[in-house]
Design an enzyme around this catalytic site. Structure first.
Site, PDB file in Angstrom:
ATOM      1  N   ASP A 260      -9.916   2.029   2.626  1.00  3.93           N
ATOM      2  CA  ASP A 260      -9.911   1.433   3.978  1.00  3.93           C
ATOM      3  C   ASP A 260     -10.686   2.294   4.982  1.00  3.93           C
ATOM      4  O   ASP A 260     -11.362   1.761   5.859  1.00  3.93           O
ATOM      5  CB  ASP A 260      -8.475   1.247   4.473  1.00  3.93           C
ATOM      6  CG  ASP A 260      -7.750   0.129   3.738  1.00  3.93           C
ATOM      7  OD1 ASP A 260      -8.416  -0.829   3.323  1.00  3.93           O
ATOM      8  OD2 ASP A 260      -6.526   0.230   3.577  1.00  3.93           O
TER       9      ASP A 260
ATOM     10  N   LYS B  71       0.814  -1.228   0.000  1.00  7.12           N
ATOM     11  CA  LYS B  71       0.000   0.000   0.000  1.00  7.12           C
ATOM     12  C   LYS B  71       0.844   1.272   0.000  1.00  7.12           C
ATOM     13  O   LYS B  71       0.384   2.315  -0.442  1.00  7.12           O
ATOM     14  CB  LYS B  71      -0.882   0.030   1.255  1.00  7.12           C
ATOM     15  CG  LYS B  71      -2.009  -0.973   1.245  1.00  7.12           C
ATOM     16  CD  LYS B  71      -2.844  -0.845   2.503  1.00  7.12           C
ATOM     17  CE  LYS B  71      -3.840  -1.980   2.575  1.00  7.12           C
ATOM     18  NZ  LYS B  71      -4.787  -1.860   3.672  1.00  7.12           N
TER      19      LYS B  71
END
Ligand code: ATR
Length: 276
Positions: free
Chosen positions: A109, A73
């Site tokens: 997220d 990420k």
């Protein structure tokens, strides 16, 4: 499965990745909407040093979507054409969309935290939120609730890490030690666990003693294996409303699905896959 020459590919990369629930969740959603001839979703085990080459492959192979797990990420951000401002602020990209060769990074997220909470209480504006933990999982959770106007207090075993996170959030959060829970925790509207307490070797433990939890509170555990952690079991008994970590996986996934396909995600189908 209904793959043809026109089917577009979405890939999740991670190290490890074989435990990922994303392929099952996305493919079931494609099938449900009758677009499993348009999209297929697979997993690929990629070492972090190869993320650069993967991004190049996404471009030249015209792969539609690239989903990234930790630690990819952060690494992937270096090779993209554009980064969504929210992902930039969080400092992590979990979703890359290929729009005719232009690769744009997003973070979904934080929506995995915010949407389940809003489903329970409507607006987060003005609510007091306690976040336990200051590691990777905590970042997007912290960002999400602050973005929605909540008052955040970060509790962490290592106070320095909590302070560092608060600093990165533009000092929009207070910090406390775990010892200060006794006074502070009962005052909170929402309690979020972003530590690893409750899973693996710490499966029998809880990050928040049950006497600090009461009815009227919402307790959300980022731990999703086991589904019903000790924290959630005890919170239920204390009369609090609870949200399982699986909801976080679900809603980061539905937001991602919508970015890749441009369709509204079939939430119930995707939830069922995660529960199965
Ligand atoms: P992740 O990326 O999953 O968030 P991490 O970055 O290692 O993993 O963060 C783990 C978090 O759980 C940290 O906030 C850690 O506290 P420290 O910063 O003090 O290490 C917290 N944590 C793990 N085990 C804990 C325990 N037994 N008690 C309290 N906090 C714990």
């Amino acid at each position: 499965m209904n793959i043809s020459g026109k089917t577009k590919l979405c890939v999740i990369i991670g190290d490890p990745v074989d435990h990922s629930l994303s392929p099952a969740m996305h493919n079931a959603a494609y099938k449900d909407l009758g677009i499993d001839d348009e999209f297929v979703f697979v997993a690929s085990h990629v070492k972090v040093e190869n993320v650069k080459d993967v991004v190049q492959a996404v471009r030249v192979m015209n792969i539609r979507g690239l989903t990234c797990t930790i630690p990819h990420k952060l690494e992937v951000m270096r090779y993209l054409d554009e980064i969504d401002p929210i992902a930039e602020k969080i400092g992590a990209v979990n979703t890359v969309v290929n729009e005719n060769g232009t690769l744009k990074g997003y973070n979904t997220d934080w929506l995995g935290t915010v949407i389940p909470l809003e489903n329970k209480i409507g607006s987060l504006n003005g609510k007091s939120v306690a976040l336990i933990g200051a590691g990777g999982a905590a970042r997007a959770m912290a960002y999400g609730v602050i973005e929605k106007g909540a008052h955040l207090t970060i509790f962490n075993r290592t106070k320095d890490k909590a302070e560092k996170l608060a600093e990165e959030l533009g000092k929009r959060a207070q910090t406390r030690t775990l010892e200060e829970m006794a006074q502070e925790m009962p005052k909170q509207d929402i309690i979020l666990n972003a530590t690893s307490v409750g899973m693996g070797k710490q499966i029998d433990q809880t990050p928040v003693p049950k006497e600090y939890i009461h009815s009227g509170q919402i307790v959300f555990d980022a731990v999703y294996a086991p589904r019903e952690t000790r924290l959630l079991k005890e919170s239920n008994k204390q009369g609090a409303v609870t949200i399982q970590g699986i909801e976080m996986l679900l809603y980061q996934g539905t937001a991602q699905f919508e970015l890749y396909t441009g369709r509204i995600a079939p939430v119930d189908v995707m939830r069922r896959v995660l529960h199965e």
